[in-house]
Design a protein around this motif. Structure first.
Motif, PDB file in Angstrom:
ATOM      1  N   LEU A  20       0.831  -1.204   0.000  1.00  0.00           N
ATOM      2  CA  LEU A  20       0.000   0.000   0.000  1.00  0.00           C
ATOM      3  C   LEU A  20       0.864   1.253   0.000  1.00  0.00           C
ATOM      4  O   LEU A  20       0.538   2.254  -0.657  1.00  0.00           O
ATOM      5  N   GLU A  21       1.985   1.215   0.712  1.00  0.00           N
ATOM      6  CA  GLU A  21       2.896   2.356   0.720  1.00  0.00           C
ATOM      7  C   GLU A  21       3.494   2.593  -0.663  1.00  0.00           C
ATOM      8  O   GLU A  21       3.686   3.742  -1.082  1.00  0.00           O
ATOM      9  N   ASN A  67       0.852   4.303  -2.830  1.00  0.00           N
ATOM     10  CA  ASN A  67       0.678   5.702  -2.417  1.00  0.00           C
ATOM     11  C   ASN A  67       1.896   6.549  -2.766  1.00  0.00           C
ATOM     12  O   ASN A  67       1.766   7.756  -2.992  1.00  0.00           O
ATOM     13  N   ILE A 109       1.296   7.704  -6.275  1.00  0.00           N
ATOM     14  CA  ILE A 109       0.331   8.807  -6.287  1.00  0.00           C
ATOM     15  C   ILE A 109       0.975  10.080  -5.761  1.00  0.00           C
ATOM     16  O   ILE A 109       0.757  11.185  -6.296  1.00  0.00           O
ATOM     17  N   GLY A 110       1.800   9.944  -4.717  1.00  0.00           N
ATOM     18  CA  GLY A 110       2.466  11.121  -4.163  1.00  0.00           C
ATOM     19  C   GLY A 110       3.412  11.784  -5.135  1.00  0.00           C
ATOM     20  O   GLY A 110       3.549  13.011  -5.152  1.00  0.00           O
ATOM     21  N   ASP A 140      -3.791  16.911   0.194  1.00  0.00           N
ATOM     22  CA  ASP A 140      -3.626  15.646  -0.516  1.00  0.00           C
ATOM     23  C   ASP A 140      -4.104  14.457   0.301  1.00  0.00           C
ATOM     24  O   ASP A 140      -3.795  13.308  -0.036  1.00  0.00           O
ATOM     25  N   TYR A 158      -4.802   9.618  -1.370  1.00  0.00           N
ATOM     26  CA  TYR A 158      -4.125   8.356  -1.117  1.00  0.00           C
ATOM     27  C   TYR A 158      -5.125   7.255  -0.770  1.00  0.00           C
ATOM     28  O   TYR A 158      -6.245   7.509  -0.322  1.00  0.00           O
ATOM     29  N   PHE A 159      -4.650   6.025  -0.969  1.00  0.00           N
ATOM     30  CA  PHE A 159      -5.468   4.857  -0.662  1.00  0.00           C
ATOM     31  C   PHE A 159      -5.262   4.477   0.801  1.00  0.00           C
ATOM     32  O   PHE A 159      -4.117   4.348   1.258  1.00  0.00           O
ATOM     33  N   ALA A 160      -6.352   4.282   1.495  1.00  0.00           N
ATOM     34  CA  ALA A 160      -6.302   3.873   2.897  1.00  0.00           C
ATOM     35  C   ALA A 160      -7.507   2.992   3.176  1.00  0.00           C
ATOM     36  O   ALA A 160      -8.641   3.390   2.878  1.00  0.00           O
TER      37      ALA A 160
END
Length: 1121
Positions: A180-181, A184, A187-188, A253, A257-259
């Motif tokens: 997941l990091e 993200n 995306i960042g 932002d 992000y996906f969480a």
């Protein structure tokens, strides 16, 4: 599952708030089509047992054979669920229409991803839990970012963590957190790049306001205006001051992000048919733990722990040395692992029936007895998961709750999309309002975007299916019976053998008519069987209005601009003949389509090449056709029919292929070869298959792939001595055939940093050229490469201009950055001083990475990088001047520069990375009136006048034009060889994920094909190595098949075109020094790769190749002597 009627889907199109237009994006083999199968099974189209196996949307035979998707396919699905308006309200059933598009994951078909993403509002981005973020994953995430789609992350194939990697739940949780990091972080990086660009634009606006304020203050000090004028100045000043004092507003932002706690992450295993979100487990444990669902949603993912005794939630800092599992592991993953252990683990993979019974009771699941008695453990597992965590429920509920409907999406996406379109300021406000607010009345303008054209066989159209497979009406049955009786009577009369003349004549006539009809009928039948015609249907999205069958709309070409709506080609008005509901392998006929729907439209064949915009009005229409294609065609192959008589069929088929494939291109070379351009080897195979079997329907022979090269020259230690020792290296003095004009020029290699800078800013150079033409008020020169190529390049410039304007440099910034790039050249800063101001042209085709520099004392050429108010006076426009001047030849020299850089001296490939210094143009003799002209005028009793002198000058100028172009062209190519020539190879960027046992085989294949490994790293927690390498395109043909065979399918390469790279080897090298002669011999017979590539290109183009036919000749000997 009950089958959903098409009528119900058509009825749901009327309510735009209950529609979701989504596409599924992922890397190849990450499970897109398997996930789609599970969603299709909810509508009863396929059996749930076949989900993930039948691959319903892979309708092509080669897709089923290879197991990958090659074309994006759309299908409309029905989904209903109970929703509450308030927490204590009674749930109400709501029905939704989901337009789902399954897209390819292979890099060769990334253009299909671009066409799918433009017509959607949201995206499901799949990531393999084991392979993680791959090259195409980054590509599709960038696509969602640029198209402003709202994404949902689906972490698929979690079953591989259990079955293949044998991870424990705690190890899997750590692995999923790192995955997941990584997503993200991608995306960042997009957000950071956009933020830096916005910051730069904000600073530019502040500087403009400061300059405006200073100008106002200066004007105020110089002039004392009236009171009203001073008030307006004060008002403007206050506006400017407020703009300067403002600070840059940072964007939040957090929502990007996906969480899992935000419910935008789905954990799934498409092949086993289960998926879940954190929200689902929060509702399951809500009553059991006595906590609110909203609190559980926030703490089920992350470093939160559940104390067993007190049922309290603890953070990581409150553990105080106790060893507890994270709540996600304890409440979620442990249960899923237990199901796998109970069904597929235990005794030889047969599972534990006692544990299965215990799990079904604890989950309150009812499993049919025949399944429990089944020997297939996977059937038991899939039944448990489908009852407990059905995949379709998790995905579709998340889609409906978190992805926007067309009204919400168009209100957020379309303003930026319209502003980025060509001539955005001239778009009709009524059209803009109708698109943003998705107005659907009959009086509102109709705007639709056609993302691609799809070829559909005539037999698969709805009207054809009804004719061949539908039930006959009563009238049709009576007509058929009447024909059968007539045929029977004719045959009966023939058998009786009536001998009368009239009877014979009648019988003969009857038999003749019967046989004729039968022959014609059978011929027609055979023709219909063998020639199933292909029809082109537009894959479209309607943004406003209502489109009905029979409506007339304008088809806007990709370079249309509302500022000049009547510019050639003029948009044509077409009539919509049919509308279709896209249902995967089938089509359903529609009579009308409301805004917000993805649909198929017929009647556009011959009017749209690849993409276009449909609009009900021409004035103020918006052009939405600026789509960024994911991959550019790089592989060229010349085609010819096996039977020369089928040439027309092949040409027609290639034109049809070009229209139906978003990436394929068709060209006819100057030598008459018919060439198809494709994105890669797999794409080429598909195009050839379609040509042979669908479009051309004839046998086609393909030649060797035509790979592009580039030519350049560099400074090397082993360079030949200068050809003219009296002149500096690279300097040539060329003289025309008539000895009247001498041109001195010098060629130098550009610094690599400058070449790279020019390649990155081709769009800016195009814009500068366009602005220069607009200032001059004339049309572009139609002379480069013979006019035709120039026109095509002009069209490419116009099409590429609007899409790239947002990130282009201004003229001042371009000059400053180019000047600093020259200054930073190592050891060559003094050579390139004041070069930027002297640049006359870029080449080839006006935008290439080569420059022509005017180093003459007279400054005979017009400078390219100058502002509009810096235009010098042109002495050539003086009508009183009767003698030739060097400035008369400036355009001829520029044209020769374009020709010389378009086809290099080595193998007629474009040149890259050279600078041509025009040092001197000398006119040896410029007679205004020759002796023959004087004698001719004396015979006609006409004294020489000024007009005759000027006409004589024009006569000499016309005669010298060809000589100057030829001399300059030859001089540039001659000076090119004063340095060390090099070939630039087209390079693929290669990524391979492979297990450790086959690592050596991958390396051997790469080294044999001249690949260069960049990085090699072991993915943490997996047995897979991620290899990044570079591979020449010329060596890539057959690479994928070879590496799959050598590794038994364990390695799957992904090839992405990166650019051109210098092959550091002189193809003309011969040994000269004593050491070289000693090592390589006088002949220098060592094989040089660059020479082999060069000879191959020259041989293909029919150029002279110096090669010995017989290497070592020996006298023939016989056995008798």
């Amino acid at each position: 599952m009950p089958v959903v009627n098409p009528e119900k889907l058509i009825a749901l199109q009327l309510n735009a708030d209950e529609i979701r237009n989504i596409c599924i994006l992922a890397h190849v083999d990450h499970g897109k089509t398997s996930l789609t199968d599970a969603l299709i099974a909810t509508n009863g189209i396929i059996s749930p047992k076949l989900a993930g196996k039948i691959r319903y949307l892979d309708s092509r035979p080669d897709e089923q054979l290879r197991g990958i998707t090659m074309e994006s396919s759309a299908i409309s699905l029905y989904f209903s669920l109970l929703r509450r308006s308030a927490r204590e309200a009674t749930p109400v059933q709501k029905e939704y229409l989901i337009n789902l598009i399954d897209s390819p994951g292979h890099i060769d078909f990334s253009s299909e991803v671009s066409t799918a993403s433009r017509v959607c509002d949201g995206a499901l981005v799949l990531v393999d839990a084991v392979e993680g973020v791959c090259s195409q994953t980054v590509t599709v995430l960038r696509q969602t970012w640029t198209e402003r789609l709202k994404p949902l992350l689906v972490i698929n194939k979690i079953d591989r963590l259990i079955v293949e990697l044998k991870m424990s739940p705690s190890e899997a949780y750590s692995h999923l957190s790192k995955l997941l990091e990584q997503v993200n972080a991608v995306i960042g990086s997009f957000f950071q790049g956009e933020r830096m660009e916005e910051d730069l634009q904000w600073r530019e606006r502040v500087e403009e306001k400061v300059a405006a304020k200073a100008a106002l203050e200066e004007e105020k000090a110089q002039k004392k205006a009236a009171k009203a004028t001073s008030e307006s100045l004060d008002e403007s000043e206050s506006i400017a001051t407020s703009g300067v004092e403002g600070t840059f507003e940072e964007k939040d932002d957090e929502d990007l992000y996906f969480a899992p706690e935000n419910n935008n992450v789905i954990f799934s295993s498409a092949v086993d048919g289960w998926a879940f979100t954190v929200k689902q487990f929060a509702s399951l444990y809500e009553k059991k733990l006595g906590m609110k669902r909203s609190i559980l949603e926030k703490v089920l993912w992350g470093d939160f722990y559940l104390e067993p005794k007190t049922k309290r939630i603890l953070g990581a800092k409150h553990l105080k040395g106790r060893v507890l599992k994270p709540m996600f592991v304890q409440l979620v993953l442990d249960n899923i692992w237990a199901v796998y252990e109970a069904t597929t683990g235990g005794n030889k993979g047969k599972g534990d029936p006692v544990m299965v019974e215990k799990i079904t009771k604890s989950l309150s699941l009812t499993i049919p007895p025949h399944i429990l008695r089944s020997r297939d453990s996977r059937a038991i597992m899939s039944t448990i998961f489908s009852s407990w965590l059905p995949l379709s429920t998790a995905v579709l509920v998340s889609t409906i709750e978190h992805l926007p409907s067309p009204p919400v999406a168009q209100a957020s996406r379309l303003p930026a999309l319209i502003d980025a379109s060509p001539g955005a300021k001239h778009v009709d406000p009524q059209i803009r309002d109708a698109m943003i607010n998705i107005k659907t009345s009959k009086h509102d303008p109709v705007v639709a975007y056609v993302s691609k054209m799809v070829a559909v066989p005539e037999s698969e159209l709805p009207q054809s299916k009804r004719k061949t497979g539908g039930a006959m009406t009563g009238e049709e049955a009576r007509d058929l019976a009447r024909k059968k009786r007539a045929e029977f009577e004719k045959a009966q009369s023939a058998l009786t053998g009536d001998a009368t003349d009239s009877g014979l004549n009648g019988m003969t006539q009857a038999l003749g008519e019967s046989s004729l009809e039968e022959v014609n009928g059978s011929a027609t039948l055979d023709l219909s069987r063998t020639a199933d015609l292909e029809h082109l249907i537009g894959f479209a999205r309607l943004y406003s209005g209502i489109l009905s069958v029979g409506d007339s709309v304008y088809v806007l070409p990709p370079k249309f601009s509302p500022a000049n709506p009547d510019v050639t080609p003029i948009p044509q008005k077409v009539t919509v003949t049919s509308l279709y509901l896209l249902m995967g392998r089938g089509l359903e006929a529609l009579t009308s389509v409301p805004a917000g729907v993805v649909f198929g439209v017929a009647g556009l064949e011959g009017h749209i090449l690849k993409s276009g915009t449909l609009c009900s009005q021409l004035e103020g229409a918006v052009n939405l056709a600026g789509v960024n294609r994911g991959s550019q065609p790089i592989v060229r192959v010349a085609l010819e029919p096996a039977n020369p008589g089928d040439l027309d069929k092949m040409i027609k088929g290639m034109k049809l292929l070009e229209q139906s494939d978003p990436c394929a291109q068709y060209e006819v070379l100057e030598n008459g070869e018919h060439v198809v351009l494709t994105a890669g080897e797999l794409h080429l195979e598909r195009c050839l298959k379609d040509l042979r079997e669908r479009y051309a329907r004839c046998e086609i022979q393909a030649g060797e792939p035509i790979v592009p090269y580039r030519e350049t020259t560099v400074e090397a230690l082993d360079m030949n001595p200068p050809k003219n020792k009296d002149l500096p290296r690279g300097t040539v003095i060329g003289t025309t055939t008539s000895k009247q004009i001498s041109i001195r020029l010098r060629v130098r290699p550009l610094p690599p940093t400058v070449t790279e800078f020019l390649e990155k800013n081709i769009g800016a150079i195009r814009r500068f050229y366009s602005e220069k033409k607009a200032r001059e008020g004339g049309e572009p020169s139609k002379s480069i490469n013979g006019g035709k190529v120039d026109d095509e390049e002009e069209e490419e410039d116009r099409e590429a201009l609007p899409a790239a304007q947002g990130s282009m440099l201004s003229l001042l910034d371009f000059r400053e950055k180019l000047r600093s790039t020259f200054a930073d050249a190592k050891g060559e800063g003094d050579i390139w001083t004041d070069v930027v101001e002297k640049i006359c042209a870029f080449g080839p085709r006006r935008v290439g990475p080569n420059i022509l520099i005017d180093a003459t004392k007279q400054d005979i050429c017009q400078k390219f990088l100058q502002e509009g108010n810096e235009t010098p006076t042109d002495s050539t426009q003086d009508p009183s001047r009767s003698s030739l001047h060097p400035s008369d030849f400036s355009d001829k020299i520029t044209h020769a520069f374009q020709l010389a850089t378009a086809q290099g001296p080595m193998c007629h490939e474009p040149i890259q990375g050279i600078a041509v210094f025009l040092e001197e143009v000398t006119i040896n003799s410029t007679p205004t009136t020759t002796q023959s002209d004087i004698e001719a005028q004396q015979q006609q009793h006409q004294p020489p006048t000024t007009s005759s002198s000027s006409s004589s000058t024009d006569h000499h100028l016309g005669r010298l034009t060809g000589e100057i172009i030829k001399t300059t062209h030859t001089a540039i190519h001659t000076a090119f060889f004063d340095y060390s020539p090099r070939l630039l190879l087209a390079i693929y960027s290669l990524e391979i994920a492979c297990p450790t046992p086959v690592l050596g085989r991958v390396y051997s294949v790469l080294s044999r094909r001249r690949g260069r490994i960049l990085t090699e790293e072991l993915k943490e927690g997996t047995p897979f190595y991620q290899i990044s390498a570079l591979l020449p395109v010329v060596e890539s043909f057959g690479f994928s098949d070879e590496i799959r065979k050598r590794t038994s399918g364990a390695a799957q390469p992904q090839l992405v075109f990166k650019g051109f790279e210098v092959l550091d080897e002189d193809p003309y090298w011969v040994p000269r020094s004593e050491e070289e002669l000693e090592d390589f011999g006088e002949k220098g017979d060592r094989e040089r790769v660059s020479a082999r590539y060069l000879e191959g290109v020259r041989r293909r183009k029919g150029m002279v190749v110096q090669r010995k036919v017989v290497g070592d000749a020996e006298k023939q000997k016989t056995l008798k002597r």
